[in-house]
Structures are given as structure tokens and as C-alpha cells.
Enzyme design. Structure first.
Site, PDB file in Angstrom:
ATOM      1  N   ASP A 129     -12.348  -2.003   3.408  1.00  0.00           N
ATOM      2  CA  ASP A 129     -12.527  -1.871   1.957  1.00  0.00           C
ATOM      3  C   ASP A 129     -13.645  -2.759   1.413  1.00  0.00           C
ATOM      4  O   ASP A 129     -13.423  -3.567   0.497  1.00  0.00           O
ATOM      5  CB  ASP A 129     -11.217  -2.201   1.225  1.00  0.00           C
ATOM      6  CG  ASP A 129     -10.025  -1.456   1.775  1.00  0.00           C
ATOM      7  OD1 ASP A 129     -10.179  -0.260   2.074  1.00  0.00           O
ATOM      8  OD2 ASP A 129      -8.952  -2.060   1.924  1.00  0.00           O
ATOM      9  N   GLU A 165      -9.403   7.758  -4.516  1.00  0.00           N
ATOM     10  CA  GLU A 165      -9.179   6.339  -4.776  1.00  0.00           C
ATOM     11  C   GLU A 165     -10.497   5.593  -4.627  1.00  0.00           C
ATOM     12  O   GLU A 165     -11.563   6.180  -4.455  1.00  0.00           O
ATOM     13  CB  GLU A 165      -8.123   5.784  -3.813  1.00  0.00           C
ATOM     14  CG  GLU A 165      -8.462   5.962  -2.352  1.00  0.00           C
ATOM     15  CD  GLU A 165      -7.310   5.674  -1.419  1.00  0.00           C
ATOM     16  OE1 GLU A 165      -6.141   5.759  -1.850  1.00  0.00           O
ATOM     17  OE2 GLU A 165      -7.569   5.378  -0.239  1.00  0.00           O
TER      18      GLU A 165
END
Length: 591
Positions: free
Chosen positions: A117, A279
Site C-alpha cells: 500500500d 478502494e
């Protein structure tokens, strides 16, 4: 590339052997009549890999120029035909084809081992990046680079042990800090992240914000916003107003300048290209457009990066005609699950994307967790960004900037050792000479409250970890612990390779029980040398340079090793004490 099938196996093996011999005529004949150039072997070697070994330049040129085979395509061991040409005339040919030498390129992933991430920001000529840390403390590592390739950890977003104990101490493995974002506004650095709580919490998803004048920290005590969603990021518009984005899709809410107050409710501006698990929203503004980037398709092999744009912040947003702008199209690619990216502009006006990826053993076991890749963004004539020409992740690519080998990116922060949930400094400490000191807390590694261990994340599929362990003289008479090396995923799956006063053992814990243990008599007299060698799923355990056990198919120390809870991290290694004694370690050699 595709693994050959039973229908194409005979032609493929003939072609591979002919290419390895440098037999131009046979390879061309097979391509003309029966061999598919997209076929590869079980290790991911393409026909061009075999041809590079065969060193027939005429054949190699035919495969590259007529069949459009890629010299930088990597097999499952991350080896390319370009690598196999090292020291031969083919190397110079590949340099001309690719436009860079092997010394003038970088290789993905740029951050290996667990670095999921990624979020990035540039200030001047300095780049700063954060990655998810989940339950590990210190929390949210902050890395620095001047060339986008060579990174050093310079600090952490959360370093307060008491705060971490309060907020992470009771959490199950895989929860904690997800998908942080780093940004800079008026000379101050902001980090936000989802604090993912247990499923029985009042708010299972909350958003954390903290800030500092120094990118390395220390950062302020975080503010927690009880807003459901994950993957927050902060965007500052031209008028100075600030916004936070969260999923699903891209939902946006206005926040105060310091991020400590929410000024509006989340409002959906774009749900995404595919409609599946949208997302990781990020916004940039360029040439009068707001560009909204999303991660879609779930975090498996369907993962992708998509984008839409609008002339108005709240939309409507127009879907990019080139979506997905990053996706691994090749099922045999060594790098998979590419998504969750954030763009950054360089001082000279180029753009790059950092994004997560995964590598697998046998196509199944993502032992290392998710890693960080980098590829260049180009902008189409109609103003859309695409990553690496929509070819998927690169394995070799030209360096964005010349690398100054004698110049470190920055000062390192600490020693890189991590603890689950928090750290009790009265029991655990690290010294400048590399010595690790741990006073056991009487708890085994399966207890969430256990703090008597230190770990680092496994850097690659093949590595060696070696530690010397000893007992301070004053503790020898009262030694009642077991201590040693651990291969650790979380409290649900780990391996202990340790000694008691009378034996040496290796024991594997999976889902509430030790499922296998081997032991030998051993008289521990206060000092011992542990070594664990890892080769994929195989682990070899050595004590004082003597092989004691070899375990094959060790699948528990990875995300796929157990279906339970949130298993999003990666394999780690480290040292532990189970008992109340004080033990000391020093790591030997390079990992």
C-alpha cells in the site's frame, strides 16, 4: 506468457531444446508450424531465455524483431534473457533494443519484503513514502529517496509505546494500520491511515491523522475519526480547502486544515471502472482536471489501477478509455496482483506511479507479503495517464535519475527491529553495536500480550538468518526459559527454533496448537549459534554450524498458510524468549 499444455508440450520442448542449441532453422520451422511463442516452461522461461543461453545472435534477433519477444521479461526467479546474455555479444544487442544497459536500470519490486500500500509525496528533490504496518511497532514506516529507487527508512508515524498499547494491544493479527497516505501542506507533513479494529469493536474501521514539521517525525498524538471506510488519503485544492477520501469507490469529505476535524459527511464522487472492490482513492489536479485514481478488482490477481477525471471536484467523473491503466495481464508473470498506486511528479515534469504487487512460490504462496513497485506514467494525447504503456509491471526499466553510489539517500531510523502491537522498553532494547536484549515476559508467541520478541520481514524467497545467542553470566544458574530464533507470521502461525537447558528443538505452531516438534538432547551452557536457511518453502535449521533438521513445504509462514482472520502481512524472522530470563543476541552476516 502461458505455460504449455499437454497439446503444445511436445512442440514447446522441441523449440526450447533447439533454441538452447542455437539451432535457428529448427526454431523458425517450429514457430511457423506448431510452436506458440507465448508458451513458457514451468519455471517461466520463455523461448528467448533458451535462445539467450544458445547465443545464436541471428535467432535472438529473429525472436526479438520478428516475434516481438521481450528481453526484459522475467522468469519465476526474476531472471531475464538480458541477464542471461551477460558478458556475450548479445548483451550489447539487448542494450540497443532496450535503450539501457544492465547497470543503468532498476528492477521491480523496488522495495522487497513486506511493503504494501505505498503512498508517496515529493518536496523539492526529496521523495517520501509510507507503507502499511498493520500491528507492528513502531508503526507506519517512512522512507526517503532522491532517485525513487534507493530508499531508506527515516522514521515512523507512531512511536509512542503507550499509545500503541492502548490502540493495538488487543487487536487480532492482520489488523492495525492499513493503507497510510503521506502528503505535505504549508511545510507540514500529514499521515493518515485506517486503524482497523477487531470485528466486535464499536467502529471496526476508523481513520487516523497525525502530522509533523519533520518528515521523519516525531509526529503528534494521532486524532481518530470514527468514520467507516478504508484507505484514506488527503487532497488539498487550489483554494486551500482540504479533503479526505476513503472507499468504497472514492468518497470525499472536507476536513479542517490540520486534519483534526471533519467538516462534512463522506460523499461518493466515483465508484470505479469495474465496480468490484473499489478502494485506495487518490486525487491529483493537473491541467484543469481532477484525476481520481482507484485500486479495483480485489487484492488478488484481479488487482488493478484505474482512473477517471472531472473538471469539478465533486464530478461527474469520466471513466478513462484506457482503464485499467496498470494490471498484470500475464498469468505467468513473476510479479502479480498489481494495484493500489499513487502518482508523483518529478521536478522535471515526468510522472511515476508507486504501487503494490505480490510474488508467489509455485504460483500459490505469497510468502513475502505485498511489495512496492515503480513504473513511469505517460500521458496520452487526449490527456490520460497510463502506466508503463499498459504493458503491466516492468521487470527492468531505465533509472529515473543517475544514481550516486557513494551518497546515501538519508540517515536510517533505528535498526529496523519491530514488535507486534507495542514494545515494553523495560524488557526489550537494542544497542548501537547490534546487540538485542530481551527479558522474557513469561508468555508464548501465541499470546497477543507477548512482547518478548523482535522481528524483521523476510527480504526474499531465499535468505539466511544467523544469530549468536547468550545468557549474561549472572543469569546462567537460574535459566528456565526457552529462547532462540523465530520464523513468524502472527500469533496464529510461527516456528520456534530454540534451546532449553537440556535440549534443542524446532516447533511449528498453527491455529491454536503446536502441530509438529522435533528435538534433540543438548546441554546449553550459555552461548549458541543459530542459523536458518530459507529456500522457497524449504527451511534448514543449523545449530553451531551443524545441520539438525530440514523441513520441506513449510507453508504456514505466509498469507495462504491458514484461513483465519485478516492475513495481509508477510513472513518475518527474529528472536524470542519464552520465560522470564534475560537473553542477548547479535545478528551475523548479511541477509
Amino acid at each position: 506468457m502461458n505455460l504449455y499444455t499437454w497439446k503444445t508440450e511436445a512442440a514447446a520442448k522441441q523449440a526450447f531444446e533447439a533454441a538452447k542449441r542455437g539451432d535457428y532453422e529448427t526454431v523458425v520451422r517450429l514457430i511457423d508450424h506448431s510452436f506458440n511463442t507465448e508458451d513458457c516452461d514451468e519455471e517461466g522461461n520463455s523461448l528467448l531465455h533458451y535462445a539467450a543461453v544458445g547465443k545464436n545472435q541471428k535467432l535472438v534477433k529473429y525472436l526479438v524483431e520478428r516475434c516481438r519477444m521481450d528481453p526484459t521479461w522475467a522468469n519465476q526467479s526474476m531472471c531475464t534473457p538480458y541477464d542471461l546474455a551477460e558478458g556475450t555479444p548479445l548483451e550489447e544487442y539487448f542494450k540497443g533494443v532496450c535503450g539501457f544497459s544492465r547497470e543503468e536500470c532498476y528492477r521491480n519490486p523496488v522495495l522487497r519484503g513486506m511493503h504494501p500500500d505505498p503512498s508517496i509525496v515529493r518536496v523539492g528533490e526529496d521523495y517520501y513514502m509510507v507503507n502499511s504496518s498493520f500491528l507492528f511497532f513502531p508503526c507506519i514506516p517512512i522512507s526517503h529517496s532522491r532517485d525513487l529507487i534507493h530508499w531508506e527508512t527515516i522514521g515512523y508515524g507512531i512511536t509512542d509505546e503507550k499509545w500503541a498499547e492502548e490502540h493495538l494491544g488487543k487487536l487480532e493479527g492482520g489488523r492495525g494500520f492499513w493503507a497510510p497516505d503521506i502528503s505535505c501542506h504549508n511545510g507540514r507533513f500529514y499521515i493518515c491511515a485506517t486503524l482497523r479494529n477487531n470485528d466486535d469493536a464499536a467502529f471496526i474501521q476508523t481513520q487516523m491523522v497525525t502530522s509533523s514539521h519533520n518528515p521523519a517525525g516525531p509526529y503528534e498524538t494521532p486524532v481518530i475519526h470514527n468514520v467507516l471506510g478504508i484507505d484514506p488519503s488527503i487532497f488539498t485544492d487550489d483554494d486551500g480547502k482540504r479533503y479526505m477520501l476513503i472507499n468504497r469507490g472514492a468518497r470525499i469529505m472536507e476536513i479542517s486544515e490540520d486534519g483534526k476535524e471533519l467538516l462534512s459527511l463522506p460523499e461518493l464522487i466515483w465508484y470505479g471502472h469495474s465496480g468490484h472492490a473499489p478502494e485506495g482513492p487518490h486525487l491529483i489536479k493537473k491541467d484543469g482536471y481532477y484525476y481520481c485514481f482507484l485500486a479495483e478488482g480485489g487484492t488478488g490477481k484481479g488487482h488493478m489501477i484505474t482512473v477517471a477525471r472531472s473538471e469539478n471536484l465533486y464530478g461527474p467523473y469520466v471513466n478513462c478509455p484506457y482503464n485499467p491503466i496498470m494490471h498484470q495481464w500475464d498469468e505467468m508473470g513473476a510479479i502479480q496482483c498489481c494495484g493500489h498506486g499513487k502518482p508523483v511528479e518529478t521536478p522535471d515534469g515526468r510522472w511515476f506511479m508507486v504501487y503494490l504487487c505480490s510474488r508467489f512460490i509455485d504460483g500459490t504462496y505469497g510468502m513475502l507479503g505485498r511489495e512496492t513497485c515503480l513504473d513511469e506514467i505517460t500521458w496520452t494525447a487526449d490527456g490520460w495517464p497510463v502506466v508503463n504503456g499498459r504493458k503491466g509491471p516492468s521487470y527492468m526499466a531505465p533509472l529515473p535519475f543517475p544514481y550516486e553510489s557513494g551518497k546515501p539517500a538519508s540517515c536510517k531510523a533505528g535498526d529496523g527491529w519491530l514488535s507486534p502491537r507495542t514494545r515494553d522498553s523495560s524488557r526489550v532494547r537494542t544497542e548501537k553495536d547490534g546487540t538485542l536484549w530481551i527479558r522474557g515476559d513469561g508468555l508464548d508467541l501465541c499470546c497477543r500480550e507477548c512482547s518478548s520478541l523482535l522481528v524483521k520481514f523476510q527480504p526474499d524467497f531465499c535468505y539466511r538468518a544467523e544469530f549468536e545467542m547468550w545468557i549474561p553470566d549472572e543469569e546462567k544458574e537460574e535459566y528456565t526459559s526457552d529462547g532462540g530464533v523465530t520464523l513468524y507470521y502472527d500469533e496464529n502461525t510461527y516456528i520456534k527454533f530454540g534451546v532449553t537447558k537440556n535440549e534443542v528443538f524446532v516447533s511449528e505452531y498453527v491455529d491454536n496448537a503446536y502441530v509438529r516438534t522435533e528435538s534433540k538432547e543438548y546441554s546449553f551452557e550459555g552461548r549458541v549459534l543459530f542459523r536458518v536457511e530459507t529456500d522457497g518453502l524449504n527451511r534448514t535449521f543449523l545449530l553451531n554450524n551443524k545441520i539438525l533438521w530440514r523441513w520441506t513445504d513449510v507453508t504456514s509462514i505466509c498469507s495462504e498458510g491458514l484461513i483465519k482472520g485478516k492475513r495481509f502481512t508477510g513472513a518475518a524472522y527474529g528472536v524470542y524468549v519464552n520465560g522470564s530470563n534475560l537473553l542477548c543476541w547479535r545478528q551475523h552476516g548479511k541477509i
